[in-house]
Structures are given as C-alpha cells and as structure tokens.
Design a protein around this motif. Structure first.
Motif, PDB file in Angstrom:
ATOM      1  N   ARG A  50      30.151 -48.934 -17.446  1.00  0.00           N
ATOM      2  CA  ARG A  50      29.512 -47.840 -16.705  1.00  0.00           C
ATOM      3  C   ARG A  50      28.841 -48.347 -15.433  1.00  0.00           C
ATOM      4  NH1 ARG A  50      24.157 -46.147 -16.672  1.00  0.00           N
ATOM      5  NH2 ARG A  50      23.587 -47.561 -18.371  1.00  0.00           N
ATOM      6  N   LYS A  51      28.152 -49.470 -15.523  1.00  0.00           N
ATOM      7  CA  LYS A  51      27.358 -49.980 -14.397  1.00  0.00           C
ATOM      8  C   LYS A  51      28.136 -50.895 -13.455  1.00  0.00           C
ATOM      9  CE  LYS A  51      23.964 -51.368 -17.172  1.00  0.00           C
ATOM     10  NZ  LYS A  51      22.648 -51.901 -17.622  1.00  0.00           N
ATOM     11  N   SER A  52      29.341 -51.282 -13.847  1.00  0.00           N
ATOM     12  CA  SER A  52      30.138 -52.126 -12.966  1.00  0.00           C
ATOM     13  C   SER A  52      30.404 -51.414 -11.645  1.00  0.00           C
ATOM     14  CB  SER A  52      31.487 -52.476 -13.617  1.00  0.00           C
ATOM     15  OG  SER A  52      32.307 -53.182 -12.706  1.00  0.00           O
ATOM     16  N   PRO A  53      30.243 -52.094 -10.514  1.00  0.00           N
ATOM     17  CA  PRO A  53      30.552 -51.477  -9.231  1.00  0.00           C
ATOM     18  C   PRO A  53      32.048 -51.316  -8.984  1.00  0.00           C
ATOM     19  CG  PRO A  53      29.937 -53.766  -8.911  1.00  0.00           C
ATOM     20  CD  PRO A  53      29.708 -53.457 -10.361  1.00  0.00           C
ATOM     21  N   LYS A  54      32.866 -51.883  -9.867  1.00  0.00           N
ATOM     22  CA  LYS A  54      34.316 -51.824  -9.709  1.00  0.00           C
ATOM     23  C   LYS A  54      34.901 -50.709 -10.592  1.00  0.00           C
ATOM     24  CE  LYS A  54      33.573 -55.432  -7.264  1.00  0.00           C
ATOM     25  NZ  LYS A  54      33.949 -56.827  -7.571  1.00  0.00           N
ATOM     26  N   LEU A  55      35.835 -49.955 -10.031  1.00  0.00           N
ATOM     27  CA  LEU A  55      36.562 -48.974 -10.832  1.00  0.00           C
ATOM     28  C   LEU A  55      37.377 -49.703 -11.892  1.00  0.00           C
ATOM     29  CD1 LEU A  55      37.828 -46.540  -8.056  1.00  0.00           C
ATOM     30  CD2 LEU A  55      36.067 -46.061  -9.767  1.00  0.00           C
ATOM     31  N   ILE A  56      37.444 -49.126 -13.094  1.00  0.00           N
ATOM     32  CA  ILE A  56      38.147 -49.754 -14.207  1.00  0.00           C
ATOM     33  C   ILE A  56      39.284 -48.841 -14.661  1.00  0.00           C
ATOM     34  CG2 ILE A  56      37.971 -50.656 -16.557  1.00  0.00           C
ATOM     35  CD1 ILE A  56      34.999 -51.166 -16.020  1.00  0.00           C
ATOM     36  N   ILE A  57      40.501 -49.371 -14.638  1.00  0.00           N
ATOM     37  CA  ILE A  57      41.679 -48.660 -15.115  1.00  0.00           C
ATOM     38  C   ILE A  57      41.963 -49.115 -16.547  1.00  0.00           C
ATOM     39  CG2 ILE A  57      44.148 -48.250 -14.777  1.00  0.00           C
ATOM     40  CD1 ILE A  57      43.689 -48.970 -11.814  1.00  0.00           C
ATOM     41  N   GLY A  58      42.134 -48.165 -17.451  1.00  0.00           N
ATOM     42  CA  GLY A  58      42.458 -48.503 -18.838  1.00  0.00           C
ATOM     43  C   GLY A  58      43.965 -48.551 -19.057  1.00  0.00           C
ATOM     44  N   ARG A  59      44.395 -49.533 -19.824  1.00  0.00           N
ATOM     45  CA  ARG A  59      45.819 -49.678 -20.173  1.00  0.00           C
ATOM     46  C   ARG A  59      45.905 -49.698 -21.708  1.00  0.00           C
ATOM     47  NH1 ARG A  59      48.930 -53.919 -22.733  1.00  0.00           N
ATOM     48  NH2 ARG A  59      50.948 -54.229 -21.763  1.00  0.00           N
ATOM     49  N   VAL A  60      46.207 -48.545 -22.289  1.00  0.00           N
ATOM     50  CA  VAL A  60      46.178 -48.382 -23.745  1.00  0.00           C
ATOM     51  C   VAL A  60      47.616 -48.334 -24.246  1.00  0.00           C
ATOM     52  CG1 VAL A  60      45.361 -46.954 -25.652  1.00  0.00           C
ATOM     53  CG2 VAL A  60      43.981 -47.168 -23.579  1.00  0.00           C
ATOM     54  N   GLN A  61      48.084 -49.445 -24.799  1.00  0.00           N
ATOM     55  CA  GLN A  61      49.490 -49.556 -25.183  1.00  0.00           C
ATOM     56  C   GLN A  61      49.767 -49.085 -26.598  1.00  0.00           C
ATOM     57  OE1 GLN A  61      47.316 -51.839 -25.551  1.00  0.00           O
ATOM     58  NE2 GLN A  61      47.935 -53.540 -26.839  1.00  0.00           N
ATOM     59  N   GLY A  62      48.694 -48.890 -27.401  1.00  0.00           N
ATOM     60  CA  GLY A  62      48.905 -48.510 -28.792  1.00  0.00           C
ATOM     61  C   GLY A  62      47.686 -47.839 -29.381  1.00  0.00           C
ATOM     62  N   LYS A  63      47.603 -47.810 -30.701  1.00  0.00           N
ATOM     63  CA  LYS A  63      46.558 -47.066 -31.384  1.00  0.00           C
ATOM     64  C   LYS A  63      45.158 -47.543 -31.003  1.00  0.00           C
ATOM     65  CE  LYS A  63      49.233 -45.811 -35.498  1.00  0.00           C
ATOM     66  NZ  LYS A  63      49.353 -45.947 -36.971  1.00  0.00           N
ATOM     67  N   ALA A  64      44.230 -46.582 -30.978  1.00  0.00           N
ATOM     68  CA  ALA A  64      42.824 -46.884 -30.747  1.00  0.00           C
ATOM     69  C   ALA A  64      42.009 -46.179 -31.820  1.00  0.00           C
ATOM     70  CB  ALA A  64      42.390 -46.428 -29.356  1.00  0.00           C
ATOM     71  N   VAL A  65      41.131 -46.927 -32.464  1.00  0.00           N
ATOM     72  CA  VAL A  65      40.307 -46.382 -33.537  1.00  0.00           C
ATOM     73  C   VAL A  65      38.836 -46.660 -33.223  1.00  0.00           C
ATOM     74  CG1 VAL A  65      39.781 -46.491 -36.017  1.00  0.00           C
ATOM     75  CG2 VAL A  65      42.145 -46.771 -35.230  1.00  0.00           C
ATOM     76  N   GLY A  66      37.969 -45.701 -33.506  1.00  0.00           N
ATOM     77  CA  GLY A  66      36.538 -45.905 -33.379  1.00  0.00           C
ATOM     78  C   GLY A  66      36.132 -46.425 -32.014  1.00  0.00           C
ATOM     79  N   GLY A  67      35.545 -47.623 -32.009  1.00  0.00           N
ATOM     80  CA  GLY A  67      35.098 -48.221 -30.766  1.00  0.00           C
ATOM     81  C   GLY A  67      36.193 -48.377 -29.729  1.00  0.00           C
ATOM     82  N   GLY A  68      37.444 -48.491 -30.188  1.00  0.00           N
ATOM     83  CA  GLY A  68      38.555 -48.570 -29.241  1.00  0.00           C
ATOM     84  C   GLY A  68      38.711 -47.306 -28.431  1.00  0.00           C
ATOM     85  N   VAL A  69      38.436 -46.149 -29.069  1.00  0.00           N
ATOM     86  CA  VAL A  69      38.447 -44.876 -28.352  1.00  0.00           C
ATOM     87  C   VAL A  69      37.310 -44.861 -27.330  1.00  0.00           C
ATOM     88  CG1 VAL A  69      38.307 -42.365 -28.567  1.00  0.00           C
ATOM     89  CG2 VAL A  69      39.435 -43.709 -30.351  1.00  0.00           C
ATOM     90  N   GLY A  70      36.163 -45.430 -27.724  1.00  0.00           N
ATOM     91  CA  GLY A  70      35.040 -45.516 -26.804  1.00  0.00           C
ATOM     92  C   GLY A  70      35.353 -46.343 -25.582  1.00  0.00           C
ATOM     93  N   LEU A  71      36.059 -47.452 -25.762  1.00  0.00           N
ATOM     94  CA  LEU A  71      36.444 -48.286 -24.620  1.00  0.00           C
ATOM     95  C   LEU A  71      37.376 -47.532 -23.680  1.00  0.00           C
ATOM     96  CD1 LEU A  71      37.094 -51.779 -26.267  1.00  0.00           C
ATOM     97  CD2 LEU A  71      35.025 -50.960 -25.131  1.00  0.00           C
ATOM     98  N   ALA A  72      38.360 -46.842 -24.241  1.00  0.00           N
ATOM     99  CA  ALA A  72      39.284 -46.064 -23.405  1.00  0.00           C
ATOM    100  C   ALA A  72      38.527 -44.985 -22.635  1.00  0.00           C
ATOM    101  CB  ALA A  72      40.372 -45.435 -24.278  1.00  0.00           C
ATOM    102  N   ALA A  73      37.581 -44.327 -23.310  1.00  0.00           N
ATOM    103  CA  ALA A  73      36.827 -43.250 -22.673  1.00  0.00           C
ATOM    104  C   ALA A  73      35.899 -43.761 -21.576  1.00  0.00           C
ATOM    105  CB  ALA A  73      36.024 -42.496 -23.728  1.00  0.00           C
ATOM    106  N   THR A  90      36.554 -46.117 -19.449  1.00  0.00           N
ATOM    107  CA  THR A  90      37.247 -46.496 -18.215  1.00  0.00           C
ATOM    108  C   THR A  90      37.136 -45.342 -17.218  1.00  0.00           C
ATOM    109  OG1 THR A  90      39.392 -45.636 -18.959  1.00  0.00           O
ATOM    110  CG2 THR A  90      38.885 -47.944 -19.494  1.00  0.00           C
ATOM    111  N   ASP A  91      37.492 -45.619 -15.980  1.00  0.00           N
ATOM    112  CA  ASP A  91      37.425 -44.577 -14.954  1.00  0.00           C
ATOM    113  C   ASP A  91      38.734 -43.816 -14.811  1.00  0.00           C
ATOM    114  OD1 ASP A  91      34.684 -45.151 -13.895  1.00  0.00           O
ATOM    115  OD2 ASP A  91      35.606 -47.115 -13.550  1.00  0.00           O
ATOM    116  N   TYR A  92      39.806 -44.399 -15.288  1.00  0.00           N
ATOM    117  CA  TYR A  92      41.137 -43.774 -15.222  1.00  0.00           C
ATOM    118  C   TYR A  92      41.963 -44.481 -16.274  1.00  0.00           C
ATOM    119  CZ  TYR A  92      44.858 -41.223 -12.718  1.00  0.00           C
ATOM    120  OH  TYR A  92      45.857 -40.329 -12.357  1.00  0.00           O
ATOM    121  N   CYS A  93      42.638 -43.744 -17.135  1.00  0.00           N
ATOM    122  CA  CYS A  93      43.269 -44.382 -18.282  1.00  0.00           C
ATOM    123  C   CYS A  93      44.717 -43.939 -18.460  1.00  0.00           C
ATOM    124  CB  CYS A  93      42.468 -44.064 -19.547  1.00  0.00           C
ATOM    125  SG  CYS A  93      42.825 -45.151 -20.931  1.00  0.00           S
ATOM    126  N   PHE A  94      45.607 -44.928 -18.547  1.00  0.00           N
ATOM    127  CA  PHE A  94      47.010 -44.701 -18.844  1.00  0.00           C
ATOM    128  C   PHE A  94      47.297 -45.129 -20.280  1.00  0.00           C
ATOM    129  CE2 PHE A  94      47.517 -45.561 -14.148  1.00  0.00           C
ATOM    130  CZ  PHE A  94      47.958 -44.292 -13.805  1.00  0.00           C
TER     131      PHE A  94
END
Length: 250
Positions: free
Chosen positions: A94-117, A119-123
């Motif tokens: 959240r506080k990083s000055p850099k935009l973060i693109i998410g690259r989600v290649q497979g299943k995400a559970v729990g905290g993994g969903v939080g990481l994807a959410a 990001t600033d833009y997620c594929f």
C-alpha cells in the motif's frame, strides 16, 4: 525447487518480485518478512519504476498462511505476530511509491487473495480460482478484509467469506474486480504483464507515484487497523474449535 525464497530481478526498470514455498506457496513468517522487506527496498530503488508481484510454480499463486506454523501457535502474542506478517506485507504494498502489477498464475487462498487484492492492477490465468477458507478453520479473513473489500466490494467479500469451502472461478474474480484480465495460460499472462509493466515504466515516475497515492486515499489508518485485526486472528487461532480443526492438517 525445494527451498523457500523471495527474489527480485530488475529488467528495463521493472522489478520482478517472486516468492516461493514448496508447500503450495504457503507463507510462513520468515517468507512474509523477506517479502515485506523486498517490497520496501524496491520502493526506495530509483532504478525501478514499476513492480511485478509473482510466485514460483505453475498452478498455485499462494496457499495463504502456513498451517504448520498456525498449529504451533500457543499464545496470543505469537498469534498476533504471525498474522501481523500478512498485515506488514499488505501495508508495504500500500505504501510503496511504485505501482505493483499482480501476476496470479494459479489458485489463491486466504492471504493469497489478500496479496492479489493489494496490488494496483492484477492479471490472472483461468486457473486462478480464489477461496477465503478462514471461517472453516475457526478464524476469519480479518487482516486481509480491508484490502479485499476495497478491491471487490463488501458484498462479494461477504460471499467469499461465508462460502468458506468454495473456490470462486477466475472469471468470478474478473467480474468482481479482483482481476483486470484472465488469460488461457501462463505465456499469455506473462506477455500481458510484461507489456503493461514496460509501458508504465516509460511514464513519468513522479506522476505514477502521485497516482498511486490517489488510488490508496483513505487507507492511512491501515497500520493501526491491520494490527488490530491481527490481534483478533491471533486470539481466535487459540480457540478450541480452531485447535481441534487444525489437528486434521497435521
């Protein structure tokens, strides 16, 4: 690959941060700490304009909290400290000055969903189904809730939380705003990630940084909020219900 790691590779002003754990990219405390610090360091690196968050392996982006570590928690302080690991990573993103693109290649559970959410833009690929399983083991997605709700809204967040044993498809994720695009496979995913990252890296870095601040307005209380949420989870993980449930995963 048998050893957990967090790495960063910089190419054409894009910092590719990759994490991995042999247990389906589950996240024990040491990996979370490494990931947090890598994100912070990358945010302070003037040679990097844009970040990409990715994980190793093919079909699992992140399995969430390390069950082995959850089982070993015996006091509220240790529980709060463990769940604060995810809080610190989300706040670093959240506080990083850099935009973060998410690259989600497979299943995400729990905290993994939080990481994807967070990001600033997620594929994602079509294999990137998502699940919030926390209620089924006696806790709840308290720490990641602000990030997930911010991305997909309270209704969809509630739907995922209460259907704790259900995987929601990647198309559901796209429809509800978690993913910007969903691709047939990893090669198409990587092409899209690289194309956007390189395009953004060519833009004015000051404009990107200021735009990120706009995206994350009204989240300034998250340092305190997520710590409070980690305390809730840290207490619940000691409940008899959760302790008995976790025994099944030994």
């Amino acid at each position: 690959m048998s050893q957990a790691y967090v790495t960063i590779e910089v190419k054409d002003q894009v910092g590719y941060i990759e994490f991995y754990h042999p247990q389906h990219n589950a996240m024990p405390s040491d990996v979370l700490s490494q990931l947090e610090q890598t994100i912070i360091n990358a945010g302070n690196d003037d040679s990097i304009s844009v970040l990409v968050l990715k994980s190793g392996g093919d079909r699992t982006f992140c399995a969430g909290a390390s069950f082995n570590e959850l089982i070993s928690i015996e006091d509220p302080e240790t529980g709060e400290q463990f769940f604060s690991g995810f809080a610190k990573v989300i706040n670093a993103m959240r506080k990083s000055p850099k935009l973060i693109i998410g690259r989600v290649q497979g299943k995400a559970v729990g905290g993994g969903v939080g990481l994807a959410a967070a990001t600033d833009y997620c594929f994602a690929t079509k294999f990137a189904s998502v699940k919030l399983s926390e209620l089924s083991i006696g806790i709840g997605p308290f720490v990641i809730e602000p990030a997930v709700t911010r991305r997909i809204g309270l209704n969809a967040m509630s739907q995922m939380t209460l259907n704790a044993e259900t995987f929601f498809t990647s198309e559901w994720g796209k429809t509800n705003g978690l993913f910007a695009e969903v691709f047939e496979g990893i090669s198409a995913l990587d092409e899209a990630v690289d194309t956007l990252a390189k395009k953004l890296a060519a833009y004015n870095p000051e404009a990107l940084s200021q735009m990120k601040k706009v995206f994350w307005e009204q989240t300034e209380n998250w340092d305190v909020l997520l710590k409070e949420r980690a305390k809730i989870s840290g207490n619940l993980v000691l409940s008899k219900f959760t302790k008995d449930t976790l025994q099944r995963f030994k």
